[in-house]
Design a protein around this motif. Structure first.
Motif, PDB file in Angstrom:
ATOM      1  N   SER A  28       0.846  -1.253   0.066  1.00 31.83           N
ATOM      2  CA  SER A  28       0.012   0.014   0.049  1.00 31.83           C
ATOM      3  C   SER A  28       0.754   1.353  -0.123  1.00 31.83           C
ATOM      4  CB  SER A  28      -0.981   0.054   1.270  1.00 31.83           C
ATOM      5  OG  SER A  28       0.036   0.437   2.390  1.00 31.83           O
ATOM      6  N   GLU A  29       0.307   2.350  -0.462  1.00 30.77           N
ATOM      7  CA  GLU A  29       1.009   3.651  -0.187  1.00 30.77           C
ATOM      8  C   GLU A  29       1.527   4.152   1.106  1.00 30.77           C
ATOM      9  OE1 GLU A  29       1.982   6.057  -2.740  1.00 30.77           O
ATOM     10  OE2 GLU A  29       1.505   4.371  -4.173  1.00 30.77           O
ATOM     11  N   ASN A  30       0.638   3.568   2.013  1.00 30.93           N
ATOM     12  CA  ASN A  30       1.097   3.849   3.364  1.00 30.93           C
ATOM     13  C   ASN A  30       2.299   2.900   3.988  1.00 30.93           C
ATOM     14  OD1 ASN A  30       0.751   5.042   6.093  1.00 30.93           O
ATOM     15  ND2 ASN A  30      -0.117   3.365   6.900  1.00 30.93           N
ATOM     16  N   SER A  31       2.748   1.907   3.065  1.00 29.30           N
ATOM     17  CA  SER A  31       3.588   0.962   3.364  1.00 29.30           C
ATOM     18  C   SER A  31       4.917   1.273   2.698  1.00 29.30           C
ATOM     19  CB  SER A  31       3.241  -0.603   3.130  1.00 29.30           C
ATOM     20  OG  SER A  31       1.915  -0.610   3.901  1.00 29.30           O
ATOM     21  N   LYS A  32       5.298   2.236   1.993  1.00 28.57           N
ATOM     22  CA  LYS A  32       6.585   2.517   1.181  1.00 28.57           C
ATOM     23  C   LYS A  32       7.870   2.173   2.027  1.00 28.57           C
ATOM     24  CE  LYS A  32       4.906   5.517  -2.390  1.00 28.57           C
ATOM     25  NZ  LYS A  32       5.067   6.899  -3.170  1.00 28.57           N
ATOM     26  N   ASP A  33       7.768   2.843   3.356  1.00 32.02           N
ATOM     27  CA  ASP A  33       8.717   2.591   4.211  1.00 32.02           C
ATOM     28  C   ASP A  33       9.026   1.301   4.542  1.00 32.02           C
ATOM     29  OD1 ASP A  33       6.549   2.825   5.693  1.00 32.02           O
ATOM     30  OD2 ASP A  33       7.489   3.530   7.277  1.00 32.02           O
ATOM     31  N   ILE A  34       8.056   0.547   4.706  1.00 33.18           N
ATOM     32  CA  ILE A  34       8.038  -1.046   4.712  1.00 33.18           C
ATOM     33  C   ILE A  34       8.896  -1.633   3.931  1.00 33.18           C
ATOM     34  CG2 ILE A  34       6.714  -3.085   5.604  1.00 33.18           C
ATOM     35  CD1 ILE A  34       4.965  -1.706   6.921  1.00 33.18           C
ATOM     36  N   LEU A  35       8.153  -1.506   2.465  1.00 35.74           N
ATOM     37  CA  LEU A  35       8.751  -2.145   1.406  1.00 35.74           C
ATOM     38  C   LEU A  35      10.238  -1.673   1.485  1.00 35.74           C
ATOM     39  CD1 LEU A  35       8.063  -4.002  -0.883  1.00 35.74           C
ATOM     40  CD2 LEU A  35       7.452  -1.955  -2.267  1.00 35.74           C
ATOM     41  N   ILE A  36      10.561  -0.560   1.400  1.00 35.82           N
ATOM     42  CA  ILE A  36      12.021  -0.058   1.229  1.00 35.82           C
ATOM     43  C   ILE A  36      12.893  -0.799   2.058  1.00 35.82           C
ATOM     44  CG2 ILE A  36      13.629   1.790   1.799  1.00 35.82           C
ATOM     45  CD1 ILE A  36      11.446   3.692   0.613  1.00 35.82           C
ATOM     46  N   SER A  37      12.624  -0.854   3.250  1.00 36.09           N
ATOM     47  CA  SER A  37      13.212  -1.710   4.306  1.00 36.09           C
ATOM     48  C   SER A  37      13.301  -3.153   3.907  1.00 36.09           C
ATOM     49  CB  SER A  37      12.897  -1.709   5.715  1.00 36.09           C
ATOM     50  OG  SER A  37      13.516  -2.412   6.755  1.00 36.09           O
ATOM     51  N   PRO A  46      12.050   0.071  12.961  1.00 29.18           N
ATOM     52  CA  PRO A  46      10.624   0.722  13.160  1.00 29.18           C
ATOM     53  C   PRO A  46       9.860   0.049  12.000  1.00 29.18           C
ATOM     54  CG  PRO A  46      12.342   2.469  13.205  1.00 29.18           C
ATOM     55  CD  PRO A  46      13.265   1.036  13.104  1.00 29.18           C
ATOM     56  N   GLU A  47      10.389  -0.121  10.888  1.00 36.17           N
ATOM     57  CA  GLU A  47       9.556  -0.698   9.642  1.00 36.17           C
ATOM     58  C   GLU A  47       8.749  -1.991  10.007  1.00 36.17           C
ATOM     59  OE1 GLU A  47      12.600   2.300   8.524  1.00 36.17           O
ATOM     60  OE2 GLU A  47      12.847   0.357   9.540  1.00 36.17           O
ATOM     61  N   ILE A  48       9.867  -3.040  10.830  1.00 38.06           N
ATOM     62  CA  ILE A  48       9.043  -4.151  11.125  1.00 38.06           C
ATOM     63  C   ILE A  48       8.276  -3.995  12.068  1.00 38.06           C
ATOM     64  CG2 ILE A  48       9.853  -6.459  12.340  1.00 38.06           C
ATOM     65  CD1 ILE A  48      12.335  -6.271  10.751  1.00 38.06           C
ATOM     66  N   GLN A  49       8.397  -3.072  13.040  1.00 38.60           N
ATOM     67  CA  GLN A  49       7.418  -2.783  14.035  1.00 38.60           C
ATOM     68  C   GLN A  49       5.995  -2.301  13.376  1.00 38.60           C
ATOM     69  OE1 GLN A  49       7.289  -2.697  18.035  1.00 38.60           O
ATOM     70  NE2 GLN A  49       5.456  -2.441  17.346  1.00 38.60           N
ATOM     71  N   LYS A  50       6.337  -1.493  12.292  1.00 38.86           N
ATOM     72  CA  LYS A  50       5.208  -0.973  11.842  1.00 38.86           C
ATOM     73  C   LYS A  50       4.086  -2.116  10.872  1.00 38.86           C
ATOM     74  CE  LYS A  50       3.747   2.580   8.182  1.00 38.86           C
ATOM     75  NZ  LYS A  50       4.286   3.466   7.237  1.00 38.86           N
ATOM     76  N   ALA A  51       5.018  -3.014  10.434  1.00 43.96           N
ATOM     77  CA  ALA A  51       4.572  -4.349   9.698  1.00 43.96           C
ATOM     78  C   ALA A  51       3.447  -5.079  10.687  1.00 43.96           C
ATOM     79  CB  ALA A  51       5.745  -5.092   9.064  1.00 43.96           C
ATOM     80  N   PHE A  52       4.070  -5.237  11.914  1.00 42.46           N
ATOM     81  CA  PHE A  52       3.506  -6.014  12.825  1.00 42.46           C
ATOM     82  C   PHE A  52       2.416  -5.314  13.483  1.00 42.46           C
ATOM     83  CE2 PHE A  52       7.458  -8.451  14.227  1.00 42.46           C
ATOM     84  CZ  PHE A  52       6.699  -9.768  14.215  1.00 42.46           C
ATOM     85  N   THR A  53       2.101  -3.958  13.311  1.00 39.85           N
ATOM     86  CA  THR A  53       0.918  -3.267  13.739  1.00 39.85           C
ATOM     87  C   THR A  53      -0.172  -3.418  12.734  1.00 39.85           C
ATOM     88  OG1 THR A  53       2.171  -1.554  14.796  1.00 39.85           O
ATOM     89  CG2 THR A  53       0.110  -0.761  13.999  1.00 39.85           C
ATOM     90  N   ILE A  54       0.394  -3.572  11.242  1.00 34.47           N
ATOM     91  CA  ILE A  54      -0.501  -3.672  10.190  1.00 34.47           C
ATOM     92  C   ILE A  54      -0.974  -4.995  10.321  1.00 34.47           C
ATOM     93  CG2 ILE A  54      -1.049  -3.734   7.671  1.00 34.47           C
ATOM     94  CD1 ILE A  54       1.255  -1.436   7.528  1.00 34.47           C
ATOM     95  N   ALA A  55      -0.160  -5.969  10.520  1.00 32.95           N
ATOM     96  CA  ALA A  55      -0.519  -7.494  10.535  1.00 32.95           C
ATOM     97  C   ALA A  55      -1.264  -7.949  11.844  1.00 32.95           C
ATOM     98  CB  ALA A  55       0.702  -8.286  10.563  1.00 32.95           C
ATOM     99  N   ASN A  56      -1.692  -6.986  12.846  1.00 27.25           N
ATOM    100  CA  ASN A  56      -2.178  -7.329  14.016  1.00 27.25           C
ATOM    101  C   ASN A  56      -3.854  -7.562  13.463  1.00 27.25           C
ATOM    102  OD1 ASN A  56      -3.736  -7.309  16.405  1.00 27.25           O
ATOM    103  ND2 ASN A  56      -2.615  -5.552  17.194  1.00 27.25           N
ATOM    104  N   ARG A  57      -4.327  -8.805  13.826  1.00 25.95           N
ATOM    105  CA  ARG A  57      -5.717  -9.120  13.260  1.00 25.95           C
ATOM    106  C   ARG A  57      -6.944  -8.349  13.772  1.00 25.95           C
ATOM    107  NH1 ARG A  57      -8.032 -13.861  11.201  1.00 25.95           N
ATOM    108  NH2 ARG A  57      -5.919 -14.939  11.249  1.00 25.95           N
ATOM    109  N   SER A  58      -6.524  -7.671  15.015  1.00 29.46           N
ATOM    110  CA  SER A  58      -7.566  -6.888  15.590  1.00 29.46           C
ATOM    111  C   SER A  58      -7.699  -5.626  14.977  1.00 29.46           C
ATOM    112  CB  SER A  58      -7.253  -6.590  17.136  1.00 29.46           C
ATOM    113  OG  SER A  58      -6.134  -5.747  17.197  1.00 29.46           O
ATOM    114  N   ALA A  59      -6.686  -5.214  14.079  1.00 26.67           N
ATOM    115  CA  ALA A  59      -6.780  -3.814  13.188  1.00 26.67           C
ATOM    116  C   ALA A  59      -7.516  -4.104  12.028  1.00 26.67           C
ATOM    117  CB  ALA A  59      -5.515  -3.472  13.022  1.00 26.67           C
TER     118      ALA A  59
END
Length: 319
Positions: free
Chosen positions: A18-27, A196-209
């Motif tokens: 997603s556009e919000n995940s560019k930093d995750i994809l770069i890492s 930080p990017e992996i921490q953000k990836a976990f946040t997105i992957a949180n089923r409750s979200a």
């Protein structure tokens, strides 16, 4: 916390595409392609569905397509099932991404490099134990690089990754561990919180979200993968047994097709509802390879019109 499985098509795209995940994809790409070095500073993410620009050219479905700041195109595919001719599909997608960059009057010098990054949940190369591998064009006898280093095939084979949480050292280790093990974790490991990017990836992957609709889509995909694994296994066994009994290759192929047809009809009913007799008849005429392609394509269907449009692109026997 409960985390969704990053290896599913839905989760992989949501986390990395997603556009919000560019930093995750770069890492992620720096880790897997550049040994964790900050080589990529920025990128553009494109729609993963690559429609053919040449009439009659086979359609391409990718998980993520991105253009790096040096104009290199990276196509990324997360593959859970080891399907027939998958190796050829990877090569086809890479060659297509390279060749379709040019318009009719464009010069070849305008072509930019393409990297096809494939992550598999099965072993592709049994001859070596290395988790990651890279393939480029070389001279056959002397292994000299081809003058233009423009097409590269990169692979990550998750089953070969054996490191435990306490053994993770590099950024590459941590991202591969995330892909392979996030669904089995209940907290974000301390050693991975430092990225930080992996921490953000976990946040997105949180089923409750996830919304109720997203959870339903994820569940349907997980059921689809389980059903397809079972159907492929059963069809192969049935085909082999029937082939032994009849002593003919046709028996094995028919057994595989019977299993595929049953699975496709069941998945279509779950995805878009029952189909009429005319559409069902067209599906029955599909070859094993076409059924394979339909199984991949139907995750992108929203209603019966998508299915009928797809069938019109297939070379079906004349009535």
């Amino acid at each position: 916390m409960t985390f969704i499985n990053p290896k599913t098509d839905f989760a992989f795209k949501k986390i990395f595409g997603s556009e919000n995940s560019k930093d995750i994809l770069i890492s992620f790409l720096n880790a897997l392609l550049y040994d964790g070095q900050p080589t990529i500073q920025s990128l553009k993410i494109f729609p993963p569905y690559a429609a053919p620009r040449i009439r009659g050219l086979k359609e391409t479905y990718l998980d993520i397509k991105a253009q790096l700041d040096d104009d290199t195109t990276v196509i990324i595919e997360m593959q859970v099932l080891n399907v027939e001719a998958f190796e050829k599909r990877i090569l086809y997608n890479a060659a297509k991404a390279y060749s379709t960059q040019l318009e009719t009057a464009d010069k070849y010098a305008l072509l930019n490099p393409v990297i096809a990054l494939t992550i598999t949940d099965f072993e592709m190369f049994e001859d070596f134990t290395k988790v990651t591998s890279r393939f480029v064009l070389k001279e056959k006898d002397f292994l000299i690089d081809y003058p233009v280093y423009d097409i590269e095939l990169a692979f990550v084979e998750l089953p070969k990754f054996k490191k435990t949480l306490n053994e993770l050292e590099t950024l590459t280790d941590k991202w591969i561990y995330f892909l392979k093990s996030a669904k089995d974790l209940s907290i974000v490991p301390e050693t991975m919180q430092s990225v930080p990017e992996i921490q953000k990836a976990f946040t997105i992957a949180n089923r409750s979200a996830l919304s109720r609709e997203e959870l339903a889509e994820l569940e349907n995909e997980e059921i689809y993968i389980q059903d397809r694994r079972g159907a492929i296994s059963k069809a192969v066994k049935q085909g082999r047994e029937q082939g032994r009994q009849e002593g003919r290759q046709e028996g094995r192929q028919e057994g595989i097709k019977v299993g595929q047809l049953a699975l496709i009809i069941r998945l279509l009913e779950r995805r878009i509802g029952a189909v009429d007799s005319e559409v069902d008849s067209q599906i029955q005429e599909l070859s094993i390879d076409q059924l394979e392609n339909l199984g991949e394509a139907l995750l992108n269907f929203n209603d019966i019109s998508d299915l009928t449009a797809w069938l019109q692109t297939q070379d079906l026997p004349a009535e």
